[in-house]
Design a protein around this motif. Sequence first.
Motif, mmCIF file in Angstrom:
data_model
loop_
_atom_site.group_PDB
_atom_site.id
_atom_site.type_symbol
_atom_site.label_atom_id
_atom_site.label_comp_id
_atom_site.label_asym_id
_atom_site.label_seq_id
_atom_site.Cartn_x
_atom_site.Cartn_y
_atom_site.Cartn_z
ATOM 1 N N ASP A 85 21.514 29.346 40.858
ATOM 2 C CA ASP A 85 21.777 29.172 42.283
ATOM 3 C C ASP A 85 21.884 27.693 42.644
ATOM 4 O O ASP A 85 22.694 27.310 43.502
ATOM 5 N N ALA A 107 25.264 26.523 41.567
ATOM 6 C CA ALA A 107 26.287 27.029 42.480
ATOM 7 C C ALA A 107 26.313 26.226 43.772
ATOM 8 O O ALA A 107 27.392 25.952 44.330
ATOM 9 N N ASP A 110 28.023 22.986 43.157
ATOM 10 C CA ASP A 110 29.470 23.206 43.050
ATOM 11 C C ASP A 110 30.153 23.134 44.411
ATOM 12 O O ASP A 110 31.364 22.884 44.483
#
Length: 256
Positions: free
Chosen positions: A32, A35, A38
């Motif tokens: 997580d 992510a 990102d």
Amino acid sequence: MTVRLDLEPTGLAVLTIDAGPLNLYTLELHADFDAALDRLGDARALLIRAEGKIVSGGVDVSLFAAQETPGQAKELFDRMLALPDRIAALEIPTVFAAHGLCLTWAFEVAVACDLILAAERASFGLVEKVVGLTPTMGGTQRLAARAGVGRAAEFVMTGDRYPAAELARWGVVNRVLPDAGFDEAARSFAASLAEGPTRAHAATKKVLSHFANGGVAEANKHITSIAADLYRTEDLRNAVRSFLAEGPGKTKFTGR
């Protein structure tokens, strides 16, 4: 999700660890976290914070129990180390805000950031010795870079918890702020960095990286080229014109 990312109009990205009650490191949390990184996009500064009474109680020890061979353990540790390394490689200013107890992996993420803010009640520790391990996410060496080898050895070998004020004296924590209003103060501080000359901040990080790798002489080999490249930015040219026309502090940086 154990981690969320909020992108504010100021250009500040706020990454919040929210895996209560202890905010333990797990592979799910790591995924997580990746992510969220990102999604940084055009963010101009990153603030890392946590929800709950504490920042983190450490790593889910069942992860260590699941490793049956040194090879399996190394694969896990390589994966874990990639997270603070990724944070350290970001070109934007990174700020870690610790409002309470901050152990193991969370501290190792903190020292991978450019700046650490701590509430008065915050405390820190690398306590891996309780399971016969040494820190694996770069905390030992990054602490040594900030505070010296002797301090890092003491911190890791004792496994003690150190208050924010003590780590400020060591030069590890940048600022200790009052408990009351800490979250707002940390956000305001990080937002001020987001509103600054983003490309110049990236240049500063490059210079410090060269210093870390080879001291003043190594940094001196690169500083003039790094600084000269800033003449390619709109922020520098606009700020110089504004300074001459209106005096200091009038320009608005755009990050370009």
